[in-house]
Enzyme design. Sequence first.
Site, short mmCIF file in Angstrom:
data_model
loop_
_atom_site.label_atom_id
_atom_site.label_comp_id
_atom_site.label_asym_id
_atom_site.label_seq_id
_atom_site.Cartn_x
_atom_site.Cartn_y
_atom_site.Cartn_z
N TYR A 306 0.83 -1.20 0.00
CA TYR A 306 0.00 0.00 0.00
C TYR A 306 0.87 1.25 0.00
O TYR A 306 1.91 1.29 0.67
CB TYR A 306 -0.89 0.04 1.24
CG TYR A 306 -1.87 -1.10 1.38
CD1 TYR A 306 -2.12 -1.97 0.32
CD2 TYR A 306 -2.54 -1.31 2.58
CE1 TYR A 306 -3.01 -3.00 0.45
CE2 TYR A 306 -3.44 -2.36 2.72
CZ TYR A 306 -3.67 -3.21 1.65
OH TYR A 306 -4.56 -4.23 1.79
N GLU A 382 -18.21 0.75 22.86
CA GLU A 382 -19.15 1.24 21.85
C GLU A 382 -19.77 2.59 22.21
O GLU A 382 -20.44 3.20 21.39
CB GLU A 382 -20.27 0.22 21.64
CG GLU A 382 -19.78 -1.13 21.13
CD GLU A 382 -20.89 -2.17 21.10
OE1 GLU A 382 -21.76 -2.11 21.99
OE2 GLU A 382 -20.89 -3.01 20.19
#
Length: 409
Positions: A306, A382
């Site tokens: 990448y 979360e």
Amino acid sequence: LNLIPEIVEQLERLKTWRQHIHAHPEMAFKEYDTAAFVAERLREFGLTVHEGIAGTGVVGTLTKGGGNRAIGLRADLDALPIVEANTFEHASKTPGVMHACGHDSHVAILMAVAEILASEKANLAGTVKFIFQPSEEGVYNDKGETILSGAELMVKEGVLENPKVDVIFGLHIASGSDNGVIEYKPGATMAAVDQLDIKVKGKQAHGASPWTGVDPIVISSQIVMGLQTIVSRSVNITEDPAIVTVGAIHSGIRQNIIPESSHMIGTIRTFGTAQRELVHQRIKDIATNIAESGGGKADVTIGTGYPMTYNNPELVAKMLPTLQGVNGKDRVRTVPAHTGAEDFSFFQQKVPGFFFFLGARPDNKKANEVAGHHTPDFHLDEGQFQVGVKALGSLVVDYMEMEQPKKKK
């Protein structure tokens, strides 16, 4: 456009989506159920949906006439080949596969942004492309080279065209960073990654008479040590860091046999095109010359992975007030460059992009007390996912509302 009421109402649904995806992880280019789950939700929101891009990629498009700007938002679908150690109810139900990097949270956050912006479509002037890509982690060949990146394939298949995307935004959850804090860096943000493959050819001999052969293990050991001088003596470390790591060496079959050959593989991390070229050349020079000096031969292969994740400085400066307005100036922080890599960089090669991080470490934990990414007990808090929703949604709204540049006559 006030996004907060919608975000508050949606937070529980966002968690439900994330936990469903976490419980049913799929490997790169096999994200069939995940992609179908996303596509179904996007259609429910009223978006135009295209499936099967780069294999299992999904794009939801939201367009409102009047504005000529197009914005890309990206999330990644794939999981990792890891056996989950967590025992919570939504732990992986797929043997040997786990969402151990947070991609499940990226997908849920972006779905929430899509629902909210779709509900506010009348207040938008332009196009938003919600890009759910496969295979961020990549697919590797037997040399350890990344041969299939989801982002690269989506770009090749025209995901940034028709209409042409002006800018793209993305985020990555960070299990070790302060909960709810946004972290970013202008310019070089994450490293380019390449794969190192060196085969050393020697001459087999009896271990009791090494002078009759050429020992590839000794040569390989000298190459490993020689490679360490690249960062310490060849790279200008006042500009950017670099890393050359040998991750594995395979050679030999018995304690009293000098083998015929040795094989080593590793990873290379660099920042900047010139630095990348320098490091690659030094690896080849050092390996081949050390091998020759020991009477052997080294074949060096460097597989391209990448490119560097590069945050367009002008775009960062323009959108920083948005992030600070969403999260408070004290909870938007600059950080050093990451030596990890991200295929979001393929999008940034085509259009200006801004990639940032969102902390999800529980407030009662220290950084060294939480499981890192790509580990079996990786988990997230979360509670602050709503920050990601507000950030991405507000970036879209604010960018669209900025004064359009005047066209040259």
